[in-house]
Design a protein around this motif. Sequence first.
Motif, PDB file in Angstrom:
ATOM      1  N   ALA A 163      53.762  57.450  27.462  1.00 55.58           N
ATOM      2  CA  ALA A 163      52.186  57.534  27.156  1.00 55.58           C
ATOM      3  C   ALA A 163      52.343  58.746  26.019  1.00 55.58           C
ATOM      4  O   ALA A 163      51.359  58.601  25.163  1.00 55.58           O
ATOM      5  N   VAL A 180      47.341  57.596  25.393  1.00 55.06           N
ATOM      6  CA  VAL A 180      47.091  56.196  26.297  1.00 55.06           C
ATOM      7  C   VAL A 180      47.809  54.925  25.631  1.00 55.06           C
ATOM      8  O   VAL A 180      47.449  54.857  24.455  1.00 55.06           O
ATOM      9  N   GLN A 213      48.468  50.577  26.230  1.00 52.94           N
ATOM     10  CA  GLN A 213      48.273  49.346  26.934  1.00 52.94           C
ATOM     11  C   GLN A 213      49.683  49.191  27.919  1.00 52.94           C
ATOM     12  O   GLN A 213      50.624  49.057  27.261  1.00 52.94           O
ATOM     13  N   GLN A 214      49.440  49.008  29.180  1.00 52.36           N
ATOM     14  CA  GLN A 214      50.484  48.974  30.042  1.00 52.36           C
ATOM     15  C   GLN A 214      49.941  48.630  31.496  1.00 52.36           C
ATOM     16  O   GLN A 214      48.689  49.320  31.885  1.00 52.36           O
ATOM     17  N   GLN A 215      50.870  48.010  32.155  1.00 51.33           N
ATOM     18  CA  GLN A 215      50.503  47.639  33.732  1.00 51.33           C
ATOM     19  C   GLN A 215      50.989  48.818  34.608  1.00 51.33           C
ATOM     20  O   GLN A 215      51.989  48.896  34.612  1.00 51.33           O
ATOM     21  N   TYR A 216      49.975  49.561  35.397  1.00 52.45           N
ATOM     22  CA  TYR A 216      50.532  50.403  36.285  1.00 52.45           C
ATOM     23  C   TYR A 216      50.466  49.872  37.761  1.00 52.45           C
ATOM     24  O   TYR A 216      51.338  50.363  38.385  1.00 52.45           O
ATOM     25  N   ILE A 227      39.315  54.830  28.325  1.00 45.41           N
ATOM     26  CA  ILE A 227      40.841  54.653  29.011  1.00 45.41           C
ATOM     27  C   ILE A 227      41.019  53.436  29.358  1.00 45.41           C
ATOM     28  O   ILE A 227      42.214  52.745  28.976  1.00 45.41           O
ATOM     29  N   ARG A 228      40.141  52.804  30.448  1.00 41.92           N
ATOM     30  CA  ARG A 228      40.419  51.525  30.695  1.00 41.92           C
ATOM     31  C   ARG A 228      40.551  50.335  29.585  1.00 41.92           C
ATOM     32  O   ARG A 228      41.081  49.260  29.781  1.00 41.92           O
ATOM     33  N   LEU A 238      44.065  50.590  28.278  1.00 43.84           N
ATOM     34  CA  LEU A 238      44.916  50.199  29.286  1.00 43.84           C
ATOM     35  C   LEU A 238      45.109  48.559  29.343  1.00 43.84           C
ATOM     36  O   LEU A 238      46.071  47.809  29.544  1.00 43.84           O
ATOM     37  N   ARG A 239      43.897  47.928  29.339  1.00 46.51           N
ATOM     38  CA  ARG A 239      43.731  46.504  29.574  1.00 46.51           C
ATOM     39  C   ARG A 239      43.876  45.814  27.967  1.00 46.51           C
ATOM     40  O   ARG A 239      43.472  44.728  28.087  1.00 46.51           O
TER      41      ARG A 239
END
Length: 471
Positions: free
Chosen positions: A411, A418, A420-423, A452-453, A456-457
């Motif tokens: 990151a 931040v 984009q990535q699946q956690y 942030i979301r 990430l998405r």
Amino acid sequence: MTSSQPEGLFDFPGAGPDPGPAPVPPGDGARQPLAVRMRPRSLDEVVGQRHLLGPGTPIRQLVDRDAPMSLVLWGPPGTGKTTLATVVSHVTSRRFVEISAVSDGVKRVRAEIDLARRELGMSGRQTLLFVDEVHRFNKAQQDALLPAVENRWVSFIGATTENPFFSVISPLLSRSLLLTLEPLGEDELREVVRRAVADERGLDGRVELDAAAEDHLIRLAGGDARRTLTYLEAAALAVGRDGGDGAPARIGVEVLERAVDRAAVRYDREGDQHYDVISAFIKSIRGSDADAALHYLARMIEAGEDPRFIARRLIVHASEDIGMADPTALQTAIAAAHAVEFVGLPEARINLAQAVIHLSLAPKSNAVVTAVDAALGDVRKGDAGPVPGHLRDAHYKGAARIGHGEGYKYAHDYPGGVVQQQYAPDTIHGRRYYRPTRHGAEARFSDVLARIRSVLRGGKGPDGGRAGGHE
């Protein structure tokens, strides 16, 4: 030689082999406070502080060896600091001198030390120099004690209600053994009361104390035995010498309330009142009624509720009902809990009140407890899939061969930290637990979380569903 009033440890009639001081003449004894009349005559007669007085403990060893000593006694008022010093003096036949740091200065200290040196040189008799409230001496005044302590011209005992690491100079503290006294427990206070009622040096059976009045008396004492006997004596004076026909006068709650001007709070710490009052307390804070919350706080304090219990409930409430709407609420609650441990009642009532007011006036949000409970609910029903391969530990030899860590994006290498990535595991990917409100500081966190979301998405905005739902 100066006499002293004990601080709250009292004797057992007929206990111990040491006869102690000669009995006080009836005329003088009748004028002495009950706490003075019930003073111990040996260490075996002392109530409380068993951790300091049992076999092999420092005071026992110092008394049994009759050796010069230097002690600092640290504890709340009424726990027996002066009493222990007086008893040690009696059982070791030392000359006892009491100095009050409130009223005496360096001149008195030096005069008593000179007298102690002469007494030691001429007769070999040691002097026990007791300095009450030693923390009130400034550095220069405490320095005056050092030669006597260093050369053992006196056995020194200093008493303080404040933390000696902050209030006593290091050279004096390093030459002394620090002993910590604890407030007397309920059972110990009951023993103090019952022996004072029955003992011929006390009330000699002239009064009887109702169970409810005894409970109220113990609550009022707050661990202070001297205060307990002061209140008991006031109640005994209020009812007179007997109840007629030679029967003992009865002390009920009403008599005690009038005598000490303190109403008895109807509160059973193991009954309904305990649960009802703490429930009303928390609900008042949740409802932002600071005045009602302070009322219930006062009821609990006055009834003798454990302040640590109150502090624990404030800590829970700070996260359960306020959370990120005011993150400082948890800090305030924890600080109040530390104050309870460090300062104790009655002063800690102020710290608790500050926390109550802060939490009452803070913006409210239950998003934190809702989030964690939703996450726990999913785990408990089996929604806990495998950790994604790119997040698995890749620090050991051979991890790369099985794909662990492959494709992981660090990151800090990306703008804003931040990427984009699946956690989350596949089974709950896209599920949202934390749903911030727009109350207080949580509005700002809500905006941050939305951005942030979105990253990430992959730029997708937040959904409007319920906690635990999917995008």
